[in-house]
Design an enzyme around this catalytic site. Structure first.
Site, PDB file in Angstrom:
ATOM      1  CB  SER A   1      -0.876   0.008   1.246  1.00 46.48           C
ATOM      2  OG  SER A   1      -0.052   0.097   2.396  1.00 46.48           O
TER       3      SER A   1
ATOM      4  CE1 TYR B   1      -3.620   0.459  -1.156  1.00 45.52           C
ATOM      5  CE2 TYR B   1      -3.231  -1.911  -1.086  1.00 45.52           C
ATOM      6  CZ  TYR B   1      -3.192  -0.717  -1.767  1.00 45.52           C
ATOM      7  OH  TYR B   1      -2.717  -0.704  -3.059  1.00 45.52           O
TER       8      TYR B   1
ATOM      9  CB  CYS C   1       0.880  -5.200   1.764  1.00 44.45           C
ATOM     10  SG  CYS C   1      -0.448  -4.257   2.516  1.00 44.45           S
TER      11      CYS C   1
ATOM     12  CB  CYS D   1       1.542  -3.477   9.613  1.00 46.85           C
ATOM     13  SG  CYS D   1       1.613  -2.076   8.475  1.00 46.85           S
ATOM     14  CB  THR D   2       5.316  -4.641   5.323  1.00 45.55           C
ATOM     15  OG1 THR D   2       4.327  -3.898   4.591  1.00 45.55           O
ATOM     16  CG2 THR D   2       5.087  -6.125   5.128  1.00 45.55           C
ATOM     17  CG  HIS D   3       3.836   0.942   6.406  1.00 47.67           C
ATOM     18  ND1 HIS D   3       3.102   0.153   5.544  1.00 47.67           N
ATOM     19  CD2 HIS D   3       3.977   2.148   5.788  1.00 47.67           C
ATOM     20  CE1 HIS D   3       2.824   0.858   4.448  1.00 47.67           C
ATOM     21  NE2 HIS D   3       3.339   2.069   4.577  1.00 47.67           N
TER      22      HIS D   3
HETATM   23  N1  DGL Z   1       1.939  -2.277   4.905  1.00 43.69           N
HETATM   24  C1  DGL Z   1       0.626  -2.742   5.083  1.00 43.69           C
HETATM   25  C2  DGL Z   1       0.588  -4.067   5.853  1.00 43.69           C
HETATM   26  O1  DGL Z   1       1.524  -4.820   5.876  1.00 43.69           O
HETATM   27  C3  DGL Z   1      -0.477  -1.869   5.562  1.00 43.69           C
HETATM   28  C4  DGL Z   1      -0.482  -0.413   5.549  1.00 43.69           C
HETATM   29  C5  DGL Z   1      -1.826   0.209   5.250  1.00 43.69           C
HETATM   30  O2  DGL Z   1      -2.713   0.267   6.096  1.00 43.69           O
HETATM   31  O3  DGL Z   1      -1.944   0.663   4.124  1.00 43.69           O
HETATM   32  O4  DGL Z   1      -0.411  -4.394   6.439  1.00 43.69           O
END
Ligand code: DGL
Length: 286
Positions: A20, A51, A82, A193-195
């Protein structure tokens, strides 16, 4: 019977990785370490991020559109870097393109459940992942004897997107999310979450070793190696692979944030192209 040879031309195509936004770069770091000769196309859908606050149908459509974009750029395989997009869309995408190697991810509840000694684990995820049937199923199958505390605090994904991972505001959100986990006796924290791996320095400063942090980047990269090996699609080139990034966010900000997250000394050297965020989604026309 004659053995089917996969043409080098197909093996030489890039791997498509999507998220995302910039979070999937935490997975890219591992993929590049484990597959140094693969060319990679990374699509950060920052113009539609986050997302995780959207309904599953929208997330699925966004993920599908990002995947189509990468396939149009000739990707030989897809990595959905993600958790939110994977939980909402990976089953659908596999059904849609049965011959295409697709790697998805779910929060690493299984290893956390194996390692906990207190029997209590925390999961930090987005709102959509926290409620996703796929996550609840994983908890049911691999952590039924463990207490799982899920937190989905708003603002963290945006902080990483905006290059604000270490600010006092971000630290305050993180503290509020993990303190109840510590109070209840959790001893492991899944970054769902990858962030969030990019929040690790701030998290470590708060936790002081009291929670074992688990992130899935390494496991996703390992799975990518396995999937490419099985499909006989490993790139035979001996030169280092090239990373090309696409963003649907503000290109100037994206360049600085991506270069910073990848620890590139010169943002100008990043191969980055802008892609429109509005890509004919059914829900945006409503
Ligand atoms: N990087 C996304 C994940 O691993 C989510 C970030 C978002 O909410 O867009 O869930």
């Amino acid at each position: 019977m004659r053995k089917l040879e996969i043409p080098v031309e197909r093996k030489a195509r890039p791997i498509g990785v999507l998220d995302s936004g910039v979070g999937g770069l935490s997975v890219i770091e591992e993929i590049r370490r484990q597959l140094p000769h693969e060319d990679i196309l990374y699509f950060a859908d920052s113009g539609n991020c986050p997302y995780g606050v959207r309904p599953p149908s929208e997330i699925r459509e966004l993920a599908e559109s990002a995947a189509v974009f990468l396939l149009e750029q000739n990707a030989k395989a897809l990595v959905i870097a993600c958790n939110t997009a994977s939980t909402a869309a990976v089953a659908y995408l596999r059904q849609k393109w049965p011959g295409l190697p697709i790697v998805g991810m779910v929060p690493a509840v299984k290893p956390a459940a194996r390692m906990t000694t207190s029997g209590i684990i925390g999961v930090l995820a987005t709102e959509a992942t926290g409620k996703a049937p796929v996550l609840l199923d994983v908890i049911d199958r691999f952590a039924s004897d463990v207490k799982v505390l899920i937190a989905a605090p708003p603002g963290l994904v945006e902080a990483v997107e905006d290059g604000q991972a270490g600010t006092p505001e971000t630290v305050a959100i993180l503290k509020k999310a993990v303190e109840p986990m510590l109070e209840q006796g959790a001893d492991a924290l899944v970054l769902g979450c990858t962030h969030f791996p990019f929040l690790r320095p701030a998290l470590e400063a708060i936790l002081q070793g009291r929670l074992h942090i688990i992130d899935s980047g390494e496991a996703v990269a390992r799975q990518t190696v396995r999937v490419l090996e099985t499909a006989k699609l490993l790139n035979p080139q001996t030169a280092p692979g090239h990373l090309k990034c696409y963003t649907s966010g503000d290109p100037e900000l994206s360049r600085v944030v991506i270069a910073n997250l990848l620890k590139l000394p010169d943002p100008a050297a990043l191969d980055l192209e802008y892609v429109a965020a509005e890509r004919n989604f059914s829900w945006s026309k409503k």
